[in-house]
Design an enzyme around this catalytic site. Structure first.
Site: not given
Length: 220
Positions: A7, A9, A106, A139, A164
């Protein structure tokens, strides 16, 4: 064949505080109202999804396209002052790229992905990159991770994802990847999402090649 899919960010770039600041101000400046759970809900959404949310749910008096354009322009200007990399991001990417092909999945728009990778010198480390602008669903749907695996040329079951956020963890897991979580200290994932991770790393320095290989072996 195996691969690692990152990922962006919150994992490689400490951008979530910037996204929150920019979008919160944008909402306030255009007649909307930020809600207590807004930031957590936005994390992982594609550009079209979060723009529609700001326009439709938060009451911003603009179309979704206008919201997306305005926010992304402000984010790009912020990155002109420097990309806020997470500690160890460059070293971790290059360390793992020396052993496995890397992908990127992303929720950032393509324009910002390209700015970050070019400015940090990491573009050459990734075999393939995906923005959820390029798939039907952001997502927590698996679409972005599945496309990243296809572009890298590795079956999703042979990939380890590094995530995260709650939605990111759910997305990678739904794609059939083993997931290593690197929780952001300011925006920790929900317990049920964190439970999907094969391993929870303290930070990127904990993301050793041995640790990633162990996750791959478990997947096999």
């Amino acid at each position: 064949m195996n691969a690692v899919v990152f990922d962006l960010d919150g994992v490689l770039v400490d951008s979530e505080p910037v996204w929150e600041e920019v979008r919160r101000a944008f909402v306030a400046d255009h007649g909307g109202r930020w809600q207590p759970d807004t930031q957590q809900r936005l994390m992982g959404m594609s550009t079209s999804e979060w723009a529609a949310y700001l326009s439709g749910e938060l009451g911003v008096r603009m179309t979704a396209d206008e919201v997306a354009r305005g926010v992304v322009e402000q984010m790009a200007r912020r990155y002109e002052d420097g990309v806020p990399l997470m500690p160890g991001a460059v070293e971790t990417v290059r360390r793992l790229a020396s052993r496995w092909p890397l992908g990127l999945a992303s929720s950032s728009p393509r324009a910002l992905i390209d700015v970050v990778l070019d400015r940090t010198g990491l573009a050459a480390s990734f075999r393939a990159t995906v923005s959820t602008e390029e798939v039907a669903r952001g997502k927590p749907a698996p679409d972005g991770y599945l496309l990243a695996a296809r572009r890298v040329g590795v079956d999703a079951a042979g990939c380890v994802a590094v995530e995260d956020s709650s939605n990111g963890l759910r997305s990678a897991h739904a794609a059939g990847m083993r997931v290593i979580a690197v929780p952001h200290p300011r925006y920790p994932p929900a317990p049920d999402a964190l439970a999907l991770a094969a391993y929870v790393a303290e930070d990127l320095g904990d993301l050793t090649a041995e640790r990633v290989a162990a996750a791959m072996d478990a997947a096999g």
